[in-house]
Scaffold this motif. Structure first.
Motif: not given
Length: 444
Positions: A359-387
């Motif tokens: 917080a002292g230098d404004g650096n955030l780590h938003p971690i978006l989680s998704y199901d372990r059974g998936l090989d890649r992030p689902p569309a809603e996770v990628e859309a959230a990351g893009d946003a």
């Protein structure tokens, strides 16, 4: 002549190639054709000479702890530098150390401690990550708010260029302005301009007085607002970390702690050096109007326990789900807006999100989680990351504060810097690596 003949440490062993296929980003990558575990700088030079002559890609690699896909392999050669791990000099009067790229960050800090010094940059992966990898990504960490990022600690570099030439950049002196600042150019270049085989780094006197504040807040926004208040009051803690309720809960579940019982968000601050008690009082006073609870300790064991929990945030999340690890940075004055924006994006896309921050230098780590059974992030996770990236740029920030561009954020680089600036980056790349053999497809 084949690479196996030119470089004795080259190997096509399937297990060795598979182990170096990806990094902590989890990107699947592709199996490299060959691995070179460098046992000398000459081996690095021979590898690059051969690769440049035969137009074969080279992917430099340290410990593989990178989070942006910068060390993800592909067809070509993985050049493993982790075995070049010597601290070749430590000068307590000059406050410098000469190190090879495979030195573990925490090992350098321990070596400096014997002289009452420290190596200030301290990424969460300090116990695993290498100095070379930290330099390649300009890594940050929890002490950056007072002591700066890796670039601030690097005085000079020993670098092998794409054609095998070896150059020295920078200096060992505190001051020096001879020539262009190639050291700063190479720090953060993610192995695309040259291969770092040595560095002269700055050491800092280790504080002999240290106090830690743990402040609980009812909401993350209140916690972020309180962190910004420290800057308004011209206070400069040596560490300022923020954890949201979801992060506190997952740490509690995985580590058996009780952090969430303190409140809806937790801020960990440290102050050090002369005037410790006055600093401590000032921090407590800044937090008090918004905090539900403020505790302070000068007990090193208690402080270590709190910081260990903070360092375990990401491993705790990854123990329960796949994680898309984001790394945005905004001006300190916009931290609360960024936290609110991330929460709104998470809710809008229905994605579970854990947010912790330097917080002292404004650096955030938003971690978006998704199901372990998936090989890649689902569309809603990628859309959230893009946003989230759009949010960072809209607040006058950046899409990466310390993890780098790697493979995962290349599409966003032009949006941040503009096409003309990106072309300048690429022209520098062409000048130093005309055949594009160094970590192709990464960063630029």
């Amino acid at each position: 002549m084949s690479l196996l003949t030119a470089v004795p440490s080259a190997s096509t062993d399937p297990e060795a190639r598979s182990r170096r296929r990806t990094d902590r980003s989890g990107h699947p990558g592709a199996l490299p054709d060959t691995v070179v575990v460098a046992d000398s700088i000459e081996a690095v030079q021979d590898t690059l000479r051969w690769a440049n002559a035969h137009r074969v890609p080279v992917i430099p690699r340290g410990a593989g702890t990178g989070l942006a896909g910068g060390a993800v392999a592909g067809p070509g050669i993985v050049l493993d530098l982790s075995g070049l791990d010597a601290i070749t000099a430590l000068e307590p009067v000059d406050l410098t150390a000469d190190v090879q790229p495979g030195v573990i960050t925490a090992d350098l800090d321990r070596a400096a401690a014997a002289y009452g010094l420290c190596y200030a940059p301290d990424p969460a992966s300090a116990a695993l990550s290498t100095i070379g990898g930290n330099i390649a990504t300009n890594a940050g960490g929890m002490r950056c708010v007072k002591y700066g990022v890796t670039r601030d600690a690097v005085l000079g570099l020993d670098v092998v260029l794409a054609d095998g030439r070896r150059i020295r950049t920078g200096r060992r002196t505190t001051k020096g302005v001879a020539g262009l600042d190639l050291t700063s150019l190479l720090v953060g270049s993610e192995g695309t301009l040259g291969v770092i085989v040595g560095a002269t780094v700055r050491l800092t006197p280790r504080p002999d007085q240290l106090a830690t504040v743990a402040a609980a807040f009812p909401t993350v926004v209140a916690a972020a607002t309180a962190c910004a208040e420290l800057t308004r009051r011209r206070l400069r803690p040596s560490m300022l970390e923020l954890l949201d309720p979801a992060t506190l809960a997952v740490i509690d579940r995985q580590q058996g702690t009780e952090l969430a019982a303190r409140g809806g968000a937790l801020v960990l601050a440290q102050v050090d050096g002369p005037g410790l008690r006055e600093q401590l009082t000032a921090v407590r006073q800044a937090f008090a109007p918004l905090a539900a609870e403020v505790r302070a300790t000068e007990d090193p064991d208690e402080a270590d326990a709190l910081l260990a929990a903070r360092r375990l945030a990401l491993p705790s999340i990854e123990a329960e789900a796949h994680a898309l690890i984001e790394d945005i940075c905004v001006p300190r004055s916009r931290l609360a807006e960024a936290v609110e924006g991330v929460a709104a994006i998470s809710a809008r896309h229905g994605v579970a999100t854990y947010t912790f921050a330097h917080a002292g230098d404004g650096n955030l780590h938003p971690i978006l989680s998704y199901d372990r059974g998936l090989d890649r992030p689902p569309a809603e996770v990628e859309a959230a990351g893009d946003a989230i990236f759009s949010l960072a740029l809209g607040l006058g920030g950046t899409v990466t504060g310390e993890h780098g561009i790697g493979l995962l954020k290349r599409a966003w680089l032009a949006r941040e810097v503009g096409t003309d600036t990106l072309e300048v980056f690429r022209s520098l790349k062409r000048a130093l690596d005309p055949h594009d053999i160094l970590n192709p497809g990464k960063a630029l």
